[in-house]
Structure formats: structure tokens, C-alpha cells
Design an enzyme around this catalytic site. Structure first.
Site, PDB file in Angstrom:
ATOM      1  N   LYS A  70      36.090  39.651  29.772  1.00  0.00           N
ATOM      2  CA  LYS A  70      37.558  39.594  29.666  1.00  0.00           C
ATOM      3  C   LYS A  70      38.082  38.569  28.665  1.00  0.00           C
ATOM      4  O   LYS A  70      39.125  38.793  28.047  1.00  0.00           O
ATOM      5  CB  LYS A  70      38.169  39.310  31.049  1.00  0.00           C
ATOM      6  CG  LYS A  70      38.031  40.471  32.015  1.00  0.00           C
ATOM      7  CD  LYS A  70      38.772  40.178  33.300  1.00  0.00           C
ATOM      8  CE  LYS A  70      38.736  41.398  34.199  1.00  0.00           C
ATOM      9  NZ  LYS A  70      39.676  41.291  35.320  1.00  0.00           N
ATOM     10  N   ASP A 105      46.075  42.980  34.898  1.00  0.00           N
ATOM     11  CA  ASP A 105      45.684  42.383  36.191  1.00  0.00           C
ATOM     12  C   ASP A 105      46.889  41.731  36.869  1.00  0.00           C
ATOM     13  O   ASP A 105      47.066  41.835  38.082  1.00  0.00           O
ATOM     14  CB  ASP A 105      44.599  41.318  35.985  1.00  0.00           C
ATOM     15  CG  ASP A 105      43.231  41.929  35.747  1.00  0.00           C
ATOM     16  OD1 ASP A 105      42.970  43.035  36.252  1.00  0.00           O
ATOM     17  OD2 ASP A 105      42.426  41.301  35.031  1.00  0.00           O
TER      18      ASP A 105
END
Ligand code: ATR
Length: 271
Positions: A70, A105
């Protein structure tokens, strides 16, 4: 049926075999009648740069990015959204003539929390200051929630507090009675015999509890037992995927349908 012009999407991670994203992303394509497929790609960290270049060259349309890629994927992107920049991580890449990096997210977390409670005017206690707590910190900040942060290693909590305008505390017990929302982003609770992060008997029926671990942890179970609203990380997983899907296709899949698709995999039952 996969044809010559079927669009390809996917997820990269290491490992990736446990991921449920292919299950619901493919269901979403099917439900909306889109000619597209979503596949898992296991990519070793040392292969990430080559993999991203290759995915773009292969005309893959978009991918989700999971652990441990990420942060590095953000550096490798040609364009980064404002949110992803502030969070310092991306979970969604879109391939056009460039590699675009987004973060969904935080919206995933926000939507899962909004299913339980109204956020305006609320106070929260954020437990943990690791990679995944950054998206949660951003979401709480973005929602105007006054947030206290606690972490085992206090210096990390202090750093995050400064970055996101939160207040760092030396123990959860100090503030748990005055907050409305408690969020666990630490890995404590992953194993059934993990101890408590703090005295869970301080959780009362007026609390709203979110644990970003995908199944019910001792914290979530305890909260439900006393009548508090509580949810594990499954809804966050679903909603981050829904937001990624919107970025790639411009379409909003049916959340109700996707929840049903995920029920056999442990998604909390809905009526
Ligand atoms: P992730 O990317 O999933 O957030 P991470 O960056 O390794 O993973 O962060 C793990 C978080 O769990 C950290 O907040 C960590 O606390 P430290 O910063 O003090 O390491 C927290 N954590 C892990 N084990 C813990 C334990 N036994 N007690 C309390 N916190 C713990």
C-alpha cells in the site's frame, strides 16, 4: 464468459489467497452486466515495480492493493489523490495513460461506522497507530469527530496525533468513559487468546465499537454482550471495495446484494 474485449481488474498482495475481494467484485460485475473480470495476483515485494508496469502494459483497468504494497505503490504512481497523499497509502489503482492512486479504505471505514451511528458531534478513541490506523484517523478527522489516540508505543500515537489533529492519551482508560466511539486498529484480537487492550468492562451500552479485524474479536463480542452497537472489519472491507468499483467503472453496485454474496463467508447477517 470471458471474451476478447472483457476488461480485466484485480488485486495485488503478498499473500493474496485469503482475499475475499474477487468474490464480491466479480459478483458486482455480473450483477450490473458489465463485461469484466477480477483476479488475484500474488506479487512479491521485490517484484512490485515490474508488476505495476506490466499490469499497465497489459491494459489491466484497475487493481486493489493490499498488504504489503500500500505504501510503495503510492510512490510508484504517476498521480496520487489528495486523500491517498495525506493517508500515505493507496488501496486502489486505476490504469489510464498513467497510474492513478486512490485511497478508499477511509471511506470504507466511514461508511461502516455511519451504518451504526451519526458521527456529527461525537468523540472517539482510536486504538493503534500502525499502517491501518492512518485511514481511520483521516476518516474520523474528515467527519469532524474529536478523536483521542492511544498506542502501545506512545511516540507513534503522538506523531499521528500531530499529523491528523488528534489528542494522544497515555492510557485508554483515561478517556473511554467520555467517548462515544471506540475503534481498534491494532492486531490485538486476531488470535482468540489475545488479552485485552484495556479493561473491556468499561465498555457500556452507549458505546459504538468498530474493530477493523474481519471477524468478531473479544472486544466486539464484549460490546455486543452489554448492548453496545459493534461491528467487525467486514463492512469496511465491503465498502472500500464498493468505492474502488465506483472509481473504476463510475457505477455503484448494490450493497444489499453484495452483503448477501458475502454472508456465506461470514458477513454479519442483515435482514
Ligand atoms: P497494520 O498495518 O495492520 O496497522 P502495523 O503497522 O504493524 O500493522 O501496526 C500494528 C498495530 O498494532 C500497532 O499500533 C501496534 O502497536 P505498536 O506501535 O506499539 O507496535 C499494535 N499492536 C500489535 N501488538 C500489540 C499488543 N500486543 N498490544 C498492543 N498493541 C499492539
Amino acid at each position: 464468459m470471458i471474451r476478447g474485449n472483457t476488461e480485466v481488474y484485480g488485486i495485488i498482495g503478498f499473500p493474496v489467497s485469503h482475499s475475499l475481494s474477487p468474490v464480491f467484485q466479480n459478483s458486482a460485475f455480473k450483477y450490473l452486466g458489465l463485461d469484466a473480470v477480477y483476479v488475484p495476483f500474488e506479487v512479491r515485494p521485490e517484484e512490485l515495480e515490474g508488476a505495476l508496469r506490466g499490469l499497465k502494459s497489459l491494459n489491466i483497468k484497475g487493481i486493489n492493493v493490499t498488504i504489503p504494497h500500500k505504501e510503495r505503490s503510492l510512490e510508484l504512481a504517476d498521480w496520487v489523490s489528495e486523500e491517498a497523499k495525506l493517508i500515505g497509502a493507496t488501496n486502489t489503482l486505476k490504469f489510464t495513460d498513467r497510474i492513478e492512486a486512490y485511497n478508499t479504505d477511509w471511506v470504507g471505514f466511514k461508511r461502516s461506522l455511519e451504518e451504526l451511528t451519526v458521527l456529527e458531534g461525537k468523540k472517539a478513541l482510536l486504538l493503534g497507530a500502525g499502517g491501518s490506523s492512518r485511514a481511520v484517523a483521516y476518516a474520523l478527522k474528515n467527519s469532524g469527530v474529536k478523536t483521542f489516540i492511544w498506542n502501545r508505543t506512545q511516540s507513534k500515537a503522538e506523531r499521528l496525533a500531530e499529523e491528523f489533529g488528534l489528542e494522544s492519551v497515555s492510557s485508554p482508560e483515561k478517556v473511554v468513559a467520555e467517548v462515544d466511539i471506540v475503534v481498534n486498529t491494532t492486531s490485538v484480537g486476531l488470535k482468540e487468546n489475545d488479552g485485552e487492550l484495556f479493561d473491556y468492562s468499561l465498555i457500556g451500552e452507549n458505546h459504538t465499537v468498530v474493530d477493523i479485524i474481519y471477524r468478531d474479536t473479544p472486544l466486539v463480542k464484549r460490546a455486543r454482550k452489554v448492548g453496545a452497537k459493534a461491528v467487525n472489519g467486514f463492512p469496511m472491507l465491503l465498502y472500500q471495495g464498493v468505492e474502488s468499483f465506483k472509481i473504476w467503472t463510475g457505477c455503484e453496485p448494490s450493497v444489499k446484494f453484495l452483503k448477501k454474496v458475502l454472508e456465506p463467508f461470514g458477513y454479519p447477517q442483515t435482514c
